[in-house]
Design an enzyme around this catalytic site. Structure first.
Site, PDB file in Angstrom:
ATOM      1  N   HIS A  69       7.788   1.813 -22.821  1.00 30.22           N
ATOM      2  CA  HIS A  69       7.830   2.076 -24.281  1.00 30.22           C
ATOM      3  C   HIS A  69       8.950   3.068 -24.574  1.00 30.22           C
ATOM      4  O   HIS A  69       8.828   4.256 -24.288  1.00 30.22           O
ATOM      5  CB  HIS A  69       6.495   2.654 -24.763  1.00 30.22           C
ATOM      6  CG  HIS A  69       6.440   2.815 -26.245  1.00 30.22           C
ATOM      7  ND1 HIS A  69       5.490   2.203 -27.028  1.00 30.22           N
ATOM      8  CD2 HIS A  69       7.224   3.507 -27.113  1.00 30.22           C
ATOM      9  CE1 HIS A  69       5.686   2.513 -28.297  1.00 30.22           C
ATOM     10  NE2 HIS A  69       6.736   3.311 -28.376  1.00 30.22           N
ATOM     11  N   HIS A  73      12.396   4.158 -27.347  1.00 25.85           N
ATOM     12  CA  HIS A  73      13.275   4.007 -28.519  1.00 25.85           C
ATOM     13  C   HIS A  73      14.666   4.487 -28.132  1.00 25.85           C
ATOM     14  O   HIS A  73      14.816   5.626 -27.663  1.00 25.85           O
ATOM     15  CB  HIS A  73      12.793   4.871 -29.683  1.00 25.85           C
ATOM     16  CG  HIS A  73      11.403   4.554 -30.129  1.00 25.85           C
ATOM     17  ND1 HIS A  73      11.139   3.710 -31.187  1.00 25.85           N
ATOM     18  CD2 HIS A  73      10.192   4.947 -29.657  1.00 25.85           C
ATOM     19  CE1 HIS A  73       9.819   3.614 -31.353  1.00 25.85           C
ATOM     20  NE2 HIS A  73       9.222   4.355 -30.436  1.00 25.85           N
ATOM     21  N   LYS A 108       6.121  -6.341 -31.013  1.00 29.08           N
ATOM     22  CA  LYS A 108       5.593  -5.034 -31.402  1.00 29.08           C
ATOM     23  C   LYS A 108       4.941  -5.118 -32.772  1.00 29.08           C
ATOM     24  O   LYS A 108       5.542  -5.598 -33.724  1.00 29.08           O
ATOM     25  CB  LYS A 108       6.733  -4.004 -31.430  1.00 29.08           C
ATOM     26  CG  LYS A 108       6.301  -2.595 -31.848  1.00 29.08           C
ATOM     27  CD  LYS A 108       5.337  -1.974 -30.847  1.00 29.08           C
ATOM     28  CE  LYS A 108       4.699  -0.697 -31.367  1.00 29.08           C
ATOM     29  NZ  LYS A 108       5.427   0.510 -31.048  1.00 29.08           N
ATOM     30  N   HIS A 136       1.092  -0.330 -32.072  1.00 28.21           N
ATOM     31  CA  HIS A 136       0.979   1.052 -32.556  1.00 28.21           C
ATOM     32  C   HIS A 136      -0.396   1.131 -33.223  1.00 28.21           C
ATOM     33  O   HIS A 136      -0.580   0.645 -34.334  1.00 28.21           O
ATOM     34  CB  HIS A 136       2.097   1.387 -33.548  1.00 28.21           C
ATOM     35  CG  HIS A 136       2.047   2.817 -33.994  1.00 28.21           C
ATOM     36  ND1 HIS A 136       2.975   3.760 -33.611  1.00 28.21           N
ATOM     37  CD2 HIS A 136       1.142   3.488 -34.756  1.00 28.21           C
ATOM     38  CE1 HIS A 136       2.646   4.937 -34.121  1.00 28.21           C
ATOM     39  NE2 HIS A 136       1.544   4.796 -34.825  1.00 28.21           N
ATOM     40  N   HIS A 176       1.008   4.315 -26.264  1.00 27.11           N
ATOM     41  CA  HIS A 176       0.912   5.786 -26.382  1.00 27.11           C
ATOM     42  C   HIS A 176      -0.466   6.262 -26.817  1.00 27.11           C
ATOM     43  O   HIS A 176      -0.625   6.862 -27.873  1.00 27.11           O
ATOM     44  CB  HIS A 176       2.004   6.330 -27.319  1.00 27.11           C
ATOM     45  CG  HIS A 176       2.299   5.528 -28.560  1.00 27.11           C
ATOM     46  ND1 HIS A 176       1.324   5.130 -29.443  1.00 27.11           N
ATOM     47  CD2 HIS A 176       3.462   5.051 -29.067  1.00 27.11           C
ATOM     48  CE1 HIS A 176       1.872   4.453 -30.425  1.00 27.11           C
ATOM     49  NE2 HIS A 176       3.176   4.382 -30.214  1.00 27.11           N
ATOM     50  N   ASP A 205       7.637   6.731 -24.831  1.00 23.29           N
ATOM     51  CA  ASP A 205       7.819   6.809 -26.285  1.00 23.29           C
ATOM     52  C   ASP A 205       8.929   7.792 -26.648  1.00 23.29           C
ATOM     53  O   ASP A 205       8.891   8.413 -27.713  1.00 23.29           O
ATOM     54  CB  ASP A 205       6.516   7.181 -27.007  1.00 23.29           C
ATOM     55  CG  ASP A 205       6.561   6.867 -28.496  1.00 23.29           C
ATOM     56  OD1 ASP A 205       7.451   6.108 -28.926  1.00 23.29           O
ATOM     57  OD2 ASP A 205       5.706   7.388 -29.236  1.00 23.29           O
TER      58      ASP A 205
HETATM   59  O1  DOR Z   1       6.601   9.676 -33.034  1.00 21.99           O
HETATM   60  C1  DOR Z   1       7.015   8.527 -33.137  1.00 21.99           C
HETATM   61  N1  DOR Z   1       8.332   8.255 -33.259  1.00 21.99           N
HETATM   62  N2  DOR Z   1       6.131   7.527 -33.143  1.00 21.99           N
HETATM   63  C2  DOR Z   1       6.494   6.270 -33.406  1.00 21.99           C
HETATM   64  O2  DOR Z   1       5.647   5.415 -33.407  1.00 21.99           O
HETATM   65  C3  DOR Z   1       7.897   5.936 -33.731  1.00 21.99           C
HETATM   66  C4  DOR Z   1       8.813   6.917 -33.172  1.00 21.99           C
HETATM   67  C5  DOR Z   1      10.216   6.819 -33.712  1.00 21.99           C
HETATM   68  O3  DOR Z   1      10.740   5.713 -33.810  1.00 21.99           O
HETATM   69  O4  DOR Z   1      10.789   7.873 -34.004  1.00 21.99           O
HETATM   70 ZN    ZN Z   2       7.185   4.444 -30.067  1.00 22.21          ZN
END
Ligand code: DOR
Ligand code: ZN
Length: 344
Positions: free
Chosen positions: A13, A15, A99, A136, A174, A247
């Site tokens: 997971h 980003h 997702k 999520h 998460h 995450d």
């Molecule tokens: O804290 C988070 N940041 N939770 C999420 O689900 C998305 C993520 C983000 O893309 O910044």
């Molecule tokens: Zn995330």
């Protein structure tokens, strides 16, 4: 144990954003992990196989020479998701998973799903072709307390959804609560969860220790201590349906330190070292490889990575700030240190 060699881990997971930020953050992950599940919450979100394929190219272009790293792409589910695009993208090896963000649950989720029940035809198709749904798991109604949103999601959305689609592969992402841990343990082999290092390390009081600490704010938000302990225990237990997902979610410092700061913790630079520290503190280093490198691939039906990494006891110092081309970022545990490091 002062040295530990394990199969190279994967991050299930992650980003990485786009543009200059993407180029700045991908190397941190590629240094340690063999693969990562890439979140599709860009603006605009990744909603077609063509978008996913070109996003994958941009990520690959940011992988430093000498790193063997493969991004695994996901589709962003909307009310209008086309099951044929998902199935074709899956068959062509572009999409690994889908997702699901409930609409407005978190960063860039405005195009998310407003009514999960209406997506039953898409979920049936995914179950048929064995394509996992990554969730999520938070309800978004303003009348549900932010600390209850995961538990309420499990009861009111997730359990009925799995009741309607008992064979759908689901990863509850998460997880932050004992309810999530119990739910996953009691579910079938088609239901798993990822666990971040920060949810094993901090509770909700840490977000307010001595003042408000925006760099510890993420969604789902950290919960009270009993939940941290439950999540931590599940993660280090070796249970095959809990696995690593950082995450890691970079935001420039100005977006975090603001009157309305963004959710997201940037923990990629020292991810495996932080997990190693947690497993060591719990006397469970023997289970780190299962959690970080074996359980995830087994769930996704993939082979583990072939290469290895070696961790050794020794200091990893975490900088106060990272001045990156994509912006200035304050990493998780800025200014602190971990007592495990990656050996070259
Ligand atoms: O804290 C988070 N940041 N939770 C999420 O689900 C998305 C993520 C983000 O893309 O910044
Ligand atoms: Zn995330």
């Amino acid at each position: 144990m002062d040295r530990l060699t394990i199969t190279r881990p994967d991050d299930w997971h992650l980003h990485v954003r786009d543009g200059a930020m993407l180029e700045s953050v991908v190397p941190y992950t590629a240094r340690q992990f063999g693969r990562a599940i890439i979140m599709p919450n860009l603006t605009p979100p990744v909603t077609s196989k063509a978008m996913a394929a070109s996003y994958r190219e941009r990520i690959m272009a940011a992988v430093p020479a000498g790193c063997d790293f493969t991004p695994l792409m996901t589709a962003y589910m909307t009310d209008g998701t086309d099951p044929d695009d998902l199935a074709a993208g899956h068959a062509e090896g572009i999409y690994t998973a889908v997702k699901l963000y409930p609409a407005n649950a978190t960063t860039n989720s405005a195009f998310g799903v407003t009514d999960v029940g209406r997506l039953d035809p898409v979920l049936s198709r995914m179950a048929e072709i064995g394509m996992p749904l990554l969730i999520h798991g938070e309800v978004t109604h303003g009348d549900v307390d932010i600390f209850d949103r995961e538990a309420v999601f499990i009861d009111t959305i997730l359990k009925p959804m799995i009741g309607r689609h008992p064979d759908l592969k689901v990863v509850l992402e998460h997880i932050t609560t004992e309810q999530a841990v119990e739910f996953v343990k009691s579910a079938g082999d088609n239901v798993a969860a990822t666990i971040t290092q920060h949810h094993m390390m901090i509770n909700r009081s840490d977000i307010f220790k001595g003042g408000i600490r925006p760099h510890l704010y993420c969604l789902p938000i950290a919960k009270r201590e009993q939940h941290r302990l439950a999540v931590r225990e599940a993660g280090v237990s070796g249970h095959k349906r809990f696995f690593l997902g950082t995450d890691s979610a970079p935001h420039p410092v100005h977006a975090k330190e603001s009157a309305c700061g963004c959710a997201g913790i940037f923990n990629a630079p020292t991810a495996i070292e932080a997990y190693a520290q947690v497993f060591d503190e719990e006397g469970k280093l023997d289970n780190l490889e299962a959690f970080a490198s074996l359980n995830g691939p087994a769930f996704y039906g993939l082979a583990p990575n072939q290469s290895k990494i070696t961790l050794e006891r020794g200091e990893t110092a975490i900088p106060e700030t990272l001045e990156l081309a994509g912006g200035t970022i304050i990493p998780f545990m800025a200014g602190q240190s971990l007592n495990w490091r990656l050996a070259d």
